[in-house]
Motif scaffolding. Structure first.
Motif, PDB file in Angstrom:
ATOM      1  N   PHE A  83      -4.137   1.009  -2.326  1.00 42.65           N
ATOM      2  CA  PHE A  83      -3.702  -0.332  -2.701  1.00 42.65           C
ATOM      3  C   PHE A  83      -2.803  -0.278  -3.939  1.00 42.65           C
ATOM      4  O   PHE A  83      -3.111   0.424  -4.911  1.00 42.65           O
ATOM      5  CB  PHE A  83      -4.921  -1.208  -2.982  1.00 42.65           C
ATOM      6  CG  PHE A  83      -4.612  -2.501  -3.678  1.00 42.65           C
ATOM      7  CD1 PHE A  83      -4.840  -2.655  -5.037  1.00 42.65           C
ATOM      8  CD2 PHE A  83      -4.057  -3.563  -2.988  1.00 42.65           C
ATOM      9  CE1 PHE A  83      -4.550  -3.842  -5.689  1.00 42.65           C
ATOM     10  CE2 PHE A  83      -3.764  -4.756  -3.624  1.00 42.65           C
ATOM     11  CZ  PHE A  83      -4.009  -4.891  -4.983  1.00 42.65           C
ATOM     12  N   TYR A 107       0.848  -1.179   0.000  1.00 40.51           N
ATOM     13  CA  TYR A 107       0.000   0.000   0.000  1.00 40.51           C
ATOM     14  C   TYR A 107       0.891   1.238   0.000  1.00 40.51           C
ATOM     15  O   TYR A 107       2.055   1.195   0.437  1.00 40.51           O
ATOM     16  CB  TYR A 107      -0.889   0.059   1.257  1.00 40.51           C
ATOM     17  CG  TYR A 107      -2.105  -0.824   1.218  1.00 40.51           C
ATOM     18  CD1 TYR A 107      -2.018  -2.167   1.552  1.00 40.51           C
ATOM     19  CD2 TYR A 107      -3.342  -0.312   0.862  1.00 40.51           C
ATOM     20  CE1 TYR A 107      -3.140  -2.980   1.529  1.00 40.51           C
ATOM     21  CE2 TYR A 107      -4.481  -1.113   0.835  1.00 40.51           C
ATOM     22  CZ  TYR A 107      -4.363  -2.445   1.171  1.00 40.51           C
ATOM     23  OH  TYR A 107      -5.481  -3.246   1.140  1.00 40.51           O
ATOM     24  N   LEU A 163       3.756   0.914   2.618  1.00 39.21           N
ATOM     25  CA  LEU A 163       3.450  -0.070   3.651  1.00 39.21           C
ATOM     26  C   LEU A 163       3.267  -1.445   3.032  1.00 39.21           C
ATOM     27  O   LEU A 163       2.634  -1.593   1.987  1.00 39.21           O
ATOM     28  CB  LEU A 163       2.165   0.314   4.390  1.00 39.21           C
ATOM     29  CG  LEU A 163       2.244   1.539   5.306  1.00 39.21           C
ATOM     30  CD1 LEU A 163       0.850   2.041   5.645  1.00 39.21           C
ATOM     31  CD2 LEU A 163       2.987   1.199   6.580  1.00 39.21           C
ATOM     32  N   LEU A 172      -4.949   4.838   2.809  1.00 37.46           N
ATOM     33  CA  LEU A 172      -4.047   3.875   2.189  1.00 37.46           C
ATOM     34  C   LEU A 172      -4.512   3.551   0.774  1.00 37.46           C
ATOM     35  O   LEU A 172      -5.689   3.275   0.549  1.00 37.46           O
ATOM     36  CB  LEU A 172      -3.998   2.594   3.023  1.00 37.46           C
ATOM     37  CG  LEU A 172      -3.034   2.596   4.213  1.00 37.46           C
ATOM     38  CD1 LEU A 172      -3.449   3.603   5.257  1.00 37.46           C
ATOM     39  CD2 LEU A 172      -2.934   1.201   4.810  1.00 37.46           C
TER      40      LEU A 172
END
Lengths: 115, 114
Positions: A45, A35, A91, A43
């Protein structure tokens, strides 16, 4: 390992350079996600790996972004010819399987700054 | 009080008070919701989840309320502590669930005042 490990934790790079971000998921987790988190945003994707299946790359913002997952474990996200708008926290998360009920476990992220 | 900061909505509460963090979700077909807590320099951590067949679920010091009529989710934290200071995200998904399809809200920063 005990958690999802990402490296480096911080990366400053010059515009136009390539960068590689690494994610080491929890041992035994078959699903792995990347992410992107921009300042003040939710966030976003990017890409999803599940076992030996072909990855879902539908979230990658451009062809400068690519990712691979070797041996069903460690994953590398590569950004080529970085641009300033690529600056964000990247992330990685893993889960036991994509229908698990506990959500997934996130790493601490890599903060990428493109100057 | 609650205000829109430079980047994130911010909620400031006194230590010991209760906090209520709100989230408006977009998809009326969403039937599974998670609240995440993200402390500075860390990744988001799962706090609590709720399915659409419930309107309330309680955990330890936290309660999630779901109002499907107005597509609204809230997270209540009882007796807020300094360690609760973080950014809180709600995330929504549909059944059958595919994790990559979670939609995350922009987050709310909770600041606990001594």
């Amino acid at each position: 390992g005990a958690g999802v490990s990402q490296s480096p934790s911080n990366k400053v790079t010059e515009k136009g350079k390539d960068v590689e971000l690494r994610c080491d998921p929890i041992s035994g987790h078959t699903a792995l996600y990347w992410y992107r988190q921009s300042l003040g945003q939710g966030l976003e994707f990017l890409i999803y790996f599940q076992g030996n299946s072909a990855p879902d790359k539908s979230g990658l913002p451009s062809d400068r972004f690519s990712a691979e997952r070797t041996g069903g474990s460690v994953s590398t996200l590569t950004i080529q010819r970085t641009q300033q708008e690529d600056s964000a926290v990247y992330l990685c998360a893993s889960s036991l399987d994509y229908q698990g009920e506990s959500g997934y476990t996130f790493g601490s992220g890599t903060r990428l700054t493109v100057v | 009080g609650e205000s829109v900061g430079l980047h994130l909505p911010t909620l400031s509460v006194q230590e010991g008070d209760n906090s209520i963090i709100n989230c408006a979700y977009s998809n009326s077909a969403s039937d599974y919701f998670i609240w995440y807590k993200q402390e500075s320099g860390k990744g988001p951590q799962f706090i609590i989840d709720i399915r659409s067949n419930m309107d309330k679920r309680q955990g330890q010091r936290v309660t999630v309320l779901l109002n499907k009529t107005v597509k609204h989710l809230s997270l209540q934290i009882a007796a807020t502590q300094p360690g609760d200071s973080a950014v809180y995200f709600c995330a929504e998904n549909q059944t059958p669930r595919v994790d990559k399809n979670f939609v995350f809200g922009p987050g709310t920063r909770l600041s606990v005042l001594p």
